[in-house]
Design a protein around this motif. Structure first.
Motif, mmCIF file in Angstrom:
data_model
loop_
_atom_site.group_PDB
_atom_site.id
_atom_site.type_symbol
_atom_site.label_atom_id
_atom_site.label_comp_id
_atom_site.label_asym_id
_atom_site.label_seq_id
_atom_site.Cartn_x
_atom_site.Cartn_y
_atom_site.Cartn_z
ATOM 1 N N PRO A 1 0.826 -1.212 0.000
ATOM 2 C CA PRO A 1 0.000 0.000 0.000
ATOM 3 C C PRO A 1 0.858 1.259 0.000
ATOM 4 N N SER A 2 0.288 2.371 -0.435
ATOM 5 C CA SER A 2 0.990 3.651 -0.375
ATOM 6 C C SER A 2 1.363 3.956 1.075
ATOM 7 N N GLY A 3 2.588 4.450 1.260
ATOM 8 C CA GLY A 3 3.037 4.806 2.592
ATOM 9 C C GLY A 3 3.475 3.650 3.458
ATOM 10 N N CYS A 4 3.692 2.474 2.840
ATOM 11 C CA CYS A 4 4.027 1.282 3.629
ATOM 12 C C CYS A 4 5.503 1.195 3.978
ATOM 13 N N GLY A 5 6.319 2.086 3.441
ATOM 14 C CA GLY A 5 7.738 2.053 3.765
ATOM 15 C C GLY A 5 8.615 1.480 2.666
ATOM 16 N N LYS A 6 8.095 1.391 1.442
ATOM 17 C CA LYS A 6 8.892 0.836 0.344
ATOM 18 C C LYS A 6 10.128 1.699 0.075
ATOM 19 N N SER A 7 9.926 3.010 0.011
ATOM 20 C CA SER A 7 11.064 3.891 -0.252
ATOM 21 C C SER A 7 12.006 3.944 0.947
ATOM 22 N N THR A 8 11.462 3.796 2.153
ATOM 23 C CA THR A 8 12.314 3.711 3.343
ATOM 24 C C THR A 8 13.226 2.500 3.245
ATOM 25 N N LEU A 9 12.682 1.383 2.768
ATOM 26 C CA LEU A 9 13.485 0.177 2.563
ATOM 27 C C LEU A 9 14.648 0.473 1.620
ATOM 28 N N MET A 10 14.392 1.213 0.544
ATOM 29 C CA MET A 10 15.449 1.560 -0.401
ATOM 30 C C MET A 10 16.542 2.363 0.282
ATOM 31 N N ARG A 11 16.140 3.323 1.114
ATOM 32 C CA ARG A 11 17.126 4.177 1.784
ATOM 33 C C ARG A 11 17.925 3.399 2.819
ATOM 34 N N LEU A 12 17.294 2.420 3.441
ATOM 35 C CA LEU A 12 18.007 1.579 4.401
ATOM 36 C C LEU A 12 19.070 0.740 3.707
ATOM 37 N N VAL A 13 18.707 0.144 2.585
ATOM 38 C CA VAL A 13 19.645 -0.727 1.882
ATOM 39 C C VAL A 13 20.825 0.064 1.332
ATOM 40 N N THR A 14 20.600 1.282 0.876
ATOM 41 C CA THR A 14 21.674 2.094 0.300
ATOM 42 C C THR A 14 22.441 2.887 1.343
ATOM 43 N N GLY A 15 22.027 2.810 2.608
ATOM 44 C CA GLY A 15 22.739 3.504 3.669
ATOM 45 C C GLY A 15 22.417 4.974 3.791
ATOM 46 N N LEU A 16 21.356 5.431 3.102
ATOM 47 C CA LEU A 16 20.950 6.833 3.230
ATOM 48 C C LEU A 16 20.226 7.074 4.556
ATOM 49 N N HIS A 17 19.639 6.017 5.132
ATOM 50 C CA HIS A 17 19.100 6.050 6.488
ATOM 51 C C HIS A 17 19.651 4.853 7.246
ATOM 52 N N LEU A 18 19.871 5.013 8.531
ATOM 53 C CA LEU A 18 20.336 3.932 9.380
ATOM 54 C C LEU A 18 19.232 3.566 10.361
ATOM 55 N N PRO A 19 19.041 2.276 10.623
ATOM 56 C CA PRO A 19 17.938 1.849 11.500
ATOM 57 C C PRO A 19 18.202 2.177 12.965
ATOM 58 N N GLN A 20 17.095 2.373 13.722
ATOM 59 C CA GLN A 20 17.234 2.528 15.167
ATOM 60 C C GLN A 20 17.473 1.184 15.852
ATOM 61 N N SER A 21 16.976 0.108 15.244
ATOM 62 C CA SER A 21 17.253 -1.231 15.753
ATOM 63 C C SER A 21 17.283 -2.198 14.581
ATOM 64 N N ASN B 1 28.810 -6.870 4.330
ATOM 65 C CA ASN B 1 29.222 -5.770 5.204
ATOM 66 C C ASN B 1 28.010 -5.082 5.815
ATOM 67 N N ARG B 2 28.075 -4.850 7.119
ATOM 68 C CA ARG B 2 26.986 -4.153 7.782
ATOM 69 C C ARG B 2 26.935 -2.706 7.301
ATOM 70 N N VAL B 3 25.752 -2.228 6.968
ATOM 71 C CA VAL B 3 25.586 -0.890 6.404
ATOM 72 C C VAL B 3 25.573 0.141 7.535
ATOM 73 N N ASN B 4 26.580 1.029 7.532
ATOM 74 C CA ASN B 4 26.628 2.133 8.489
ATOM 75 C C ASN B 4 26.993 3.453 7.827
ATOM 76 N N LYS B 5 26.979 3.447 6.480
ATOM 77 C CA LYS B 5 27.234 4.644 5.683
ATOM 78 C C LYS B 5 26.701 4.376 4.278
ATOM 79 N N PRO B 6 26.652 5.401 3.407
ATOM 80 C CA PRO B 6 26.165 5.154 2.044
ATOM 81 C C PRO B 6 26.931 4.033 1.354
ATOM 82 N N VAL B 7 26.206 3.196 0.634
ATOM 83 C CA VAL B 7 26.765 1.989 0.017
ATOM 84 C C VAL B 7 27.308 2.335 -1.368
ATOM 85 N N SER B 8 28.624 2.236 -1.533
ATOM 86 C CA SER B 8 29.263 2.652 -2.782
ATOM 87 C C SER B 8 29.061 1.658 -3.913
ATOM 88 N N ILE B 9 28.689 0.409 -3.593
ATOM 89 C CA ILE B 9 28.524 -0.603 -4.648
ATOM 90 C C ILE B 9 27.104 -0.610 -5.210
#
Length: 277
Positions: free
Chosen positions: A56-76, A84-92
């Motif tokens: 559904p719209s607003g379900c967090g699909k784009s958030t998932l993208m930002r998490l995988v690319t390291g543009l956002h880091l999870p609280q848990s 490699n654990r993502v803790n910064k933007p993913v260069s690959i």
């Protein structure tokens, strides 16, 4: 439609360990009292696999993208890419979005070369080896049907042509992971279907791991090896579907009754997720 010169290979992801792993991730925007975007989000994508994410719209699909690319880091929880654990933007990772956002003062070729000015691996050798990179960009342009358009400016290209160039820009630095966020959503139906075939063939020959976020269920089923269905916010994975239609898939597949039944199945799951919100 096949891109000229492409030899389509079989999906190679089933034999691999997960290349992308999201493990019980929570992410909240705006601090402790803010919006919980995703909660207990868990999924994995194998190397070389084409995965699609719908919901559904607003379900967090784009958030998932930002998490995988390291543009956002999870609280848990944890996100891992390529071991490699993502803790910064993913260069690959390479990224393509619904809006191509090409710089109007740069030619198509120079827009495609832009990531090379940013990625460390390429930035230091770009000036000395520019001819090599230009040849690579021109080969990509030919692959997506834009041979000879490298000297054109974005305003001289149609929306579909700009999106083709956008795919070239996402691939120019040879990423191991390609993230597609509604890349064809603003295009007309015929152009969109043409680009499904372009990305299908690019995936087949490159073996790049792809995660596609889309609202178009036909697009997800036509392109993906697996489709993940997300809940309403806070987003989590409700179900995953392995898409068994053999490759290479031709466009007439979308008129197959089994294809239509799969679309309806996903549609019903998303409708139920909206009602449960």
């Amino acid at each position: 439609m096949h891109v000229p010169g492409f030899v389509v290979s079989k999906y190679r992801g089933e034999m691999s360990d997960p290349f992308v792993q999201i493990d019980r991730v929570d992410l909240r925007y705006g601090g402790a009292g803010g919006v919980l975007a995703v909660s207990d989000l868990t999924l994995s994508v194998n190397k070389g696999e084409f995965a699609a994410v719908v919901g559904p719209s607003g379900c967090g699909k784009s958030t998932l993208m930002r998490l995988v690319t390291g543009l956002h880091l999870p609280q848990s929880g944890a996100v891992t890419v390529g071991g490699n654990r993502v803790n910064k933007p993913v260069s690959i990772a390479g990224m393509a979005f619904q809006n191509p956002t090409m710089l109007p003062w740069r030619t198509t070729l120079d827009n495609i070369l832009l990531p090379l000015e940013i990625v460390d691996k390429h930035r230091h050798r770009l000036r000395k080896h520019r001819a090599e990179y230009v040849a690579k960009a021109e080969k990509l342009l030919a692959t997506v049907g834009l041979k000879g358009f490298g000297d054109r400016f974005p305003w001289q290209l149609s929306g579909g042509m700009q999106q083709r160039a956008n795919l070239c820009r996402a691939l120019i630095h040879e990423p191991e992971l390609l993230m597609l966020d509604e890349p064809f959503g603003a295009l007309d139906a015929f152009t969109r279907e043409e680009l499904w075939c372009v990305i299908r063939d690019l995936h087949a020959v490159s073996g790049v791991t792809i995660i596609l976020v889309t609202h178009d269920l036909r697009e997800a089923i036509f392109l993906a090896d697996r489709v993940f269905v997300m809940s309403s916010r806070p987003g989590r994975v409700l179900n995953e579907h392995r898409i068994e239609f053999p490759r290479p898939r031709e466009l007439d597949l979308i008129y197959d009754p089994q294809f239509s039944r799969k679309v309806q199945e996903l549609h019903s799951e998303i409708a139920d997720a909206r009602q449960a919100a």
